[in-house]
Design a protein around this motif. Sequence first.
Motif, PDB file in Angstrom:
ATOM      1  N   ASP A 101       3.107  -1.392   0.871  1.00  0.00           N
ATOM      2  CA  ASP A 101       4.104  -2.327   0.345  1.00  0.00           C
ATOM      3  C   ASP A 101       3.640  -2.920  -0.975  1.00  0.00           C
ATOM      4  O   ASP A 101       4.429  -3.067  -1.924  1.00  0.00           O
ATOM      5  CB  ASP A 101       4.344  -3.444   1.365  1.00  0.00           C
ATOM      6  CG  ASP A 101       5.399  -4.443   0.903  1.00  0.00           C
ATOM      7  OD1 ASP A 101       6.531  -4.008   0.608  1.00  0.00           O
ATOM      8  OD2 ASP A 101       5.088  -5.645   0.826  1.00  0.00           O
ATOM      9  N   CYS A 102       2.350  -3.246  -1.067  1.00  0.00           N
ATOM     10  CA  CYS A 102       1.789  -3.799  -2.299  1.00  0.00           C
ATOM     11  C   CYS A 102       1.878  -2.794  -3.443  1.00  0.00           C
ATOM     12  O   CYS A 102       2.293  -3.145  -4.559  1.00  0.00           O
ATOM     13  CB  CYS A 102       0.332  -4.208  -2.064  1.00  0.00           C
ATOM     14  SG  CYS A 102      -0.494  -4.858  -3.529  1.00  0.00           S
ATOM     15  N   LEU A 103       1.516  -1.545  -3.186  1.00  0.00           N
ATOM     16  CA  LEU A 103       1.539  -0.524  -4.231  1.00  0.00           C
ATOM     17  C   LEU A 103       2.966  -0.223  -4.686  1.00  0.00           C
ATOM     18  O   LEU A 103       3.224  -0.048  -5.891  1.00  0.00           O
ATOM     19  CB  LEU A 103       0.853   0.748  -3.741  1.00  0.00           C
ATOM     20  CG  LEU A 103      -0.650   0.637  -3.483  1.00  0.00           C
ATOM     21  CD1 LEU A 103      -1.196   1.936  -2.912  1.00  0.00           C
ATOM     22  CD2 LEU A 103      -1.403   0.270  -4.757  1.00  0.00           C
ATOM     23  N   ILE A 104       3.902  -0.164  -3.742  1.00  0.00           N
ATOM     24  CA  ILE A 104       5.311   0.100  -4.088  1.00  0.00           C
ATOM     25  C   ILE A 104       5.872  -1.025  -4.951  1.00  0.00           C
ATOM     26  O   ILE A 104       6.510  -0.783  -5.988  1.00  0.00           O
ATOM     27  CB  ILE A 104       6.160   0.272  -2.808  1.00  0.00           C
ATOM     28  CG1 ILE A 104       5.798   1.584  -2.109  1.00  0.00           C
ATOM     29  CG2 ILE A 104       7.658   0.262  -3.147  1.00  0.00           C
ATOM     30  CD1 ILE A 104       6.387   1.725  -0.725  1.00  0.00           C
ATOM     31  N   LYS A 105       5.615  -2.275  -4.549  1.00  0.00           N
ATOM     32  CA  LYS A 105       6.113  -3.415  -5.313  1.00  0.00           C
ATOM     33  C   LYS A 105       5.436  -3.524  -6.673  1.00  0.00           C
ATOM     34  O   LYS A 105       6.051  -3.950  -7.652  1.00  0.00           O
ATOM     35  CB  LYS A 105       5.919  -4.710  -4.517  1.00  0.00           C
ATOM     36  CG  LYS A 105       6.876  -4.839  -3.332  1.00  0.00           C
ATOM     37  CD  LYS A 105       6.641  -6.110  -2.543  1.00  0.00           C
ATOM     38  CE  LYS A 105       7.648  -6.235  -1.402  1.00  0.00           C
ATOM     39  NZ  LYS A 105       7.400  -7.414  -0.544  1.00  0.00           N
TER      40      LYS A 105
END
Length: 297
Positions: free
Chosen positions: A51-55
């Motif tokens: 989720d962190c990498l996508i955002k």
Amino acid sequence: MADKQISLPAKLINGGIAGLIGVTCVFPIDLAKTRLQNQQNGSRLYTSMSDCLIKTIRSEGYFGMYRGAAVNLTLVTPEKAIKLAANDFFRHHLSKDGNVSVIVTTPMEMLKIQLQDAGRIAAQRKLMPETVAPGTVETKSQTAMQLTRQLLREKGIAGLYKGLGATLLRDVPFSIIYFPLFANLNKMGNKGAEGPAPFYVSFISGCLAGSTAAVAVNPVDVIKTRLQSLNRGSSEDTYSGVTDCIRKIMRNEGPSAFLKGAYCRALVIAPLFGIAQVVYFLGVGEFILSFLPKKDK
């Protein structure tokens, strides 16, 4: 033993090359680790590493995942070179290895953490403005050199060494766990055969030993990250030292907070040290030095 015949310059070259390759491969995961560790209750922007990498990609673009990489790539070369080469000298006094490498590690990670976490603070401003403390400095567009000048101007040389104690508390136990564990795994994988272990045995041994040591010291890594972060949300705690940080994390977030980013850290350290040991045992440094003219005796 063949390992003893490797010269100190070759060991330094091996450590530097391994650090550059490894950091380039795993830096986005390291960025996710930093942002996950800095999240406190009430200001959770990311739910997981993915989720962190996508955002991060959505808000900062692909190269946003490499924020702070230049600092790491510049200083990880001497840091890894020192760590791997010093191990041969201090094999029976592993704490000395940690005391050597933190001279490079602490300023590097101080700057890297500010650059990595700047995107989290910027995203909070847009998506969760109520969680950003008034007067928080915008560091998203700052360079490592600008941050260095700011820290030196406001806090002197000590500003670059904030979190030195926590870095020692992390790196010394890491070395005590990692190097003996790697040596034993590497010996087991070689099945008693004479000579150095095959490169794949060294790689697997490095990965296993590195991930084990990384998870074991993750609580201290969380403390170090929190202490070295300069900007925080309005609902996030500030800390005066290691003891104060431990107390506030236990009281406000519970013991599970000390494992934040643990799987990210394992994913970062495992290939980093696996690659390091392969480069080290393949003797890349010796190969490079073989092209230099030899002095006549």
